[in-house]
Design a protein around this motif. Structure first.
Motif, PDB file in Angstrom:
ATOM      1  N   THR A  14      39.827  39.984 -47.416  1.00  0.00           N
ATOM      2  CA  THR A  14      40.025  41.347 -46.914  1.00  0.00           C
ATOM      3  C   THR A  14      40.648  41.266 -45.528  1.00  0.00           C
ATOM      4  N   LEU A  15      41.832  41.838 -45.394  1.00  0.00           N
ATOM      5  CA  LEU A  15      42.570  41.742 -44.129  1.00  0.00           C
ATOM      6  C   LEU A  15      41.860  42.473 -43.002  1.00  0.00           C
ATOM      7  N   GLY A  16      41.162  43.543 -43.335  1.00  0.00           N
ATOM      8  CA  GLY A  16      40.457  44.327 -42.327  1.00  0.00           C
ATOM      9  C   GLY A  16      40.266  45.742 -42.807  1.00  0.00           C
ATOM     10  N   ASP A  17      39.725  46.588 -41.927  1.00  0.00           N
ATOM     11  CA  ASP A  17      39.438  47.970 -42.308  1.00  0.00           C
ATOM     12  C   ASP A  17      40.125  48.974 -41.398  1.00  0.00           C
ATOM     13  N   ASP A  18      41.174  48.525 -40.702  1.00  0.00           N
ATOM     14  CA  ASP A  18      41.960  49.454 -39.882  1.00  0.00           C
ATOM     15  C   ASP A  18      43.398  49.416 -40.405  1.00  0.00           C
ATOM     16  N   GLU A  19      44.382  49.441 -39.517  1.00  0.00           N
ATOM     17  CA  GLU A  19      45.769  49.357 -39.985  1.00  0.00           C
ATOM     18  C   GLU A  19      46.175  47.927 -40.314  1.00  0.00           C
ATOM     19  N   ASN A  20      45.311  46.988 -39.985  1.00  0.00           N
ATOM     20  CA  ASN A  20      45.529  45.573 -40.333  1.00  0.00           C
ATOM     21  C   ASN A  20      46.877  45.062 -39.839  1.00  0.00           C
ATOM     22  N   ARG A  21      47.158  45.403 -38.582  1.00  0.00           N
ATOM     23  CA  ARG A  21      48.396  44.918 -37.975  1.00  0.00           C
ATOM     24  C   ARG A  21      48.242  43.459 -37.558  1.00  0.00           C
ATOM     25  N   PHE A  22      49.366  42.775 -37.473  1.00  0.00           N
ATOM     26  CA  PHE A  22      49.353  41.338 -37.212  1.00  0.00           C
ATOM     27  C   PHE A  22      49.432  41.039 -35.716  1.00  0.00           C
ATOM     28  N   HIS A  23      48.333  40.522 -35.182  1.00  0.00           N
ATOM     29  CA  HIS A  23      48.268  40.024 -33.816  1.00  0.00           C
ATOM     30  C   HIS A  23      47.535  38.687 -33.864  1.00  0.00           C
ATOM     31  N   PRO A  24      47.487  37.934 -32.779  1.00  0.00           N
ATOM     32  CA  PRO A  24      46.955  36.571 -32.850  1.00  0.00           C
ATOM     33  C   PRO A  24      45.564  36.446 -33.447  1.00  0.00           C
ATOM     34  N   ASP A  25      44.640  37.335 -33.106  1.00  0.00           N
ATOM     35  CA  ASP A  25      43.278  37.216 -33.626  1.00  0.00           C
ATOM     36  C   ASP A  25      43.237  37.386 -35.140  1.00  0.00           C
ATOM     37  N   ARG A  26      43.949  38.380 -35.637  1.00  0.00           N
ATOM     38  CA  ARG A  26      43.939  38.611 -37.088  1.00  0.00           C
ATOM     39  C   ARG A  26      44.650  37.482 -37.819  1.00  0.00           C
TER      40      ARG A  26
END
Length: 218
Positions: A14-26
């Motif tokens: 699961t990429l996440g529960d927000d907009e799942n934008r790509f930044h270093p932590d994600r």
């Protein structure tokens, strides 16, 4: 938050529960999850998905604008993720339950298959409207995974494809109703899981060798 769960042979990332934008932590969390899958023995497959309205809305442009010294590295890491997914040594399917825009849409294209919700959510490459040109690596990825006419339309018009339109255009392999997207993707992944391994990864790496090389240099 990015998370990894396992049911039988299928890992659900699961990429996440927000907009799942790509930044270093994600990106670090996604890569750590993929590391865990690669380390697992036996038949295996991956399904990536989001929660709620978004699968992924692409690059974290706010982070990149606020951290110009890190912007190029962040983009390079996104390219590296695309390349990794393209050659991943286990079947990997995108369960697109919501919007997949820009680099988020490109990530889905790096998967072996895409299952998209039929009645809500869009696949869109909006770069022409944003005034942001595709990198050479992005261009190579899109062209390698979409029919030529669809690639031209998607890249030059920023058309928003709903699930059924996306299937007709050759973007997604299947559509499913609300609440069925993940299950449909998991079933497909389960059927393909025995194919995981070095040979599977080598086939994909060679199939997309030119794209991967472009992603690593652009």
């Amino acid at each position: 938050m990015t998370g990894l769960d396992r049911t039988g042979a299928v890992f659900v990332l699961t990429l996440g529960d927000d907009e799942n934008r790509f930044h270093p932590d994600r990106l670090a969390a996604i890569n750590a999850a993929l590391d865990e899958v690669e380390a697992a023995d036996g038949a295996k497959a991956v399904v990536t998905t989001g929660v709620g309205k978004f699968y992924s809305n692409g690059l974290d442009l706010d982070f990149m604008a606020a951290n110009p010294d890190a912007a190029e590295a962040n983009l390079n890491d996104v390219h590296a993720l695309f390349a990794r997914v393209l050659a991943f040594p286990a079947p990997i399917i995108a369960a697109v339950q919501g919007h997949a825009f820009a680099a988020g849409a490109m990530l889905t294209l790096a998967h072996d298959q895409i299952v998209m919700r039929a009645d809500r959510g869009y696949f869109c490459l909006p770069e022409v409207d944003l005034g942001i040109p595709f990198t050479a690596g992005m261009n190579a990825l899109i062209r390698s995974r979409l029919p030529s006419a669809t690639a031209h339309e998607a890249m030059t018009t920023a058309r928003r494809y709903g699930g059924e339109d996306a299937q007709r255009a050759g973007i997604v392999a299947a559509t499913a109703g609300e609440g069925e997207v993940l299950g449909t993707a998991v079933a497909r992944a389960e059927a393909l899981a025995p194919k995981a391994g070095a040979v599977f990864g080598a086939i994909k790496a060679r199939l997309y060798a030119e794209v991967i090389a472009e992603l690593k240099t652009s």
